[in-house]
Design an enzyme around this catalytic site. Structure first.
Site: not given
Ligand code: ATP
Length: 303
Positions: A16, A146
């Protein structure tokens, strides 16, 4: 005892980046409320799960990746994910996991979280659990801020600690240069520096800029370049002042935008297209390992 079924399930999960990372004032529990826009990019790791007599994990580095800091004990995020799902579903057969690491470690790219997301999906598939998506996301959120985004992928908003993920409309395809540094940075150390920098100041509640949401909906890389940002960047630069040089070198080489990824030290450069990205990568390659990646890509996927 019967032999375990000789099956293997492999799941790929992406790195990410934070297109925007808004950080709010530290909460009493030590966490900072976030308002972030994530994008999954084409740097991926994969996790293979197969039945075994013991819980274990191994890891092979992809080209240019140092996995010395990846723990191979019970603290490994992939193994924690497998055990959490097993506990939740009442599974007692252990698995052995193998990580093919394509995401640099401790680089602000959520590589461990990607492994956690991949392991959740791999074990869910291996054990034929068909766990509801909302439950998998909840388990992912228990593993780390996350991890849910690793399941969702694409472009998405993250709130809370980042674990409350809502997909964003994104009609674009963006070309990035990802400049990694062989020496990782500790995320808690960067947040601690953020607190030092904001000591005595009123930190506003974080928001994702509406211009960024509009830029993604329009698929407009130039408009996106005008709205990216990272509230952690000043703290990362205080701890690693030398990162200012590659960021400037990328802009000098006409990158549309340059920013630190998450807590760093990875630097990101948004480019016009793949050719432009190749030129920018060339211009910053003396500062670290520069790879070209594109986004958004899908979240954890069974191969
Ligand atoms: P964060 O998610 O904290 O921002 P990061 O994206 O910068 O982290 P990661 O690659 O996730 O970096 O690694 C952070 C730390 O997590 C590592 O230094 C390592 O000790 C630990 N860790 C646990 N499991 C894993 C894993 N499967 N892969 C990589 N690191 C792991």
């Amino acid at each position: 005892m019967p032999e375990p079924t000789p099956t293997v399930v492999t799941v790929r999960a992406p790195a990410k980046i934070n297109l925007h990372l808004g950080v709010g004032p530290v909460r009493p529990d030590g966490f900072h409320p976030l308002a972030t826009a994530y994008q999954a990019i084409s740097l991926c790791s994969s996790v293979s799960a197969s039945p075994s007599t013991d819980w274990s994990v191994t890891c092979t580095p992809g080209e240019g990746i140092d996995v010395a800091a990846v723990p191979l004990d019970d603290s490994n995020l992939a193994l924690r994910a497998a055990r959490l799902l097993a506990e939740h579903a009442g599974v007692t057969t252990p698995v052995t996991l193998h990580i093919d690491k394509g995401i640099p470690v401790a680089g602000g790219l959520a590589g461990g979280s990607a492994d956690g997301a991949a392991a959740l999906l791999a074990c869910d598939t291996l054990w034929e659990l068909d766990t509801p998506r909302s439950t998998l996301l909840d388990l992912a959120g228990q593993l780390g801020s996350d991890v849910p985004f690793g399941l969702v992928g694409g472009s998405a908003a993250g709130h809370g600690r980042g674990e409350v993920v809502t997909p964003l409309t994104d009609t674009g395809r963006y070309d990035w240069v990802v400049l990694t540094d062989p020496v990782g940075m500790s995320t808690p150390a960067v947040y601690a520096e953020f607190d030092v920098l904001h000591d005595g100041l009123v930190v506003p509640d974080p928001e994702i800029p509406s211009a960024l949401v509009d830029a993604l909906a329009a698929g407009d890389a130039r408009a996106l370049a005008g709205s990216v940002g990272n509230d952690l960047q000043p703290a990362s630069l205080r701890l690693r002042p030398e990162l200012a040089e590659p960021l400037q070198a990328g802009l000098d080489a006409t990158a549309l935008a340059a920013l630190v990824s998450g807590s760093g030290p990875t630097c990101l450069f948004l480019c016009e297209d793949a050719d432009h990205a190749a030129r920018v990568a060339d211009a910053v390659s003396s500062y670290g390992r520069a790879v070209v990646a594109s986004g958004p890509v899908e979240g954890a996927t069974v191969l």
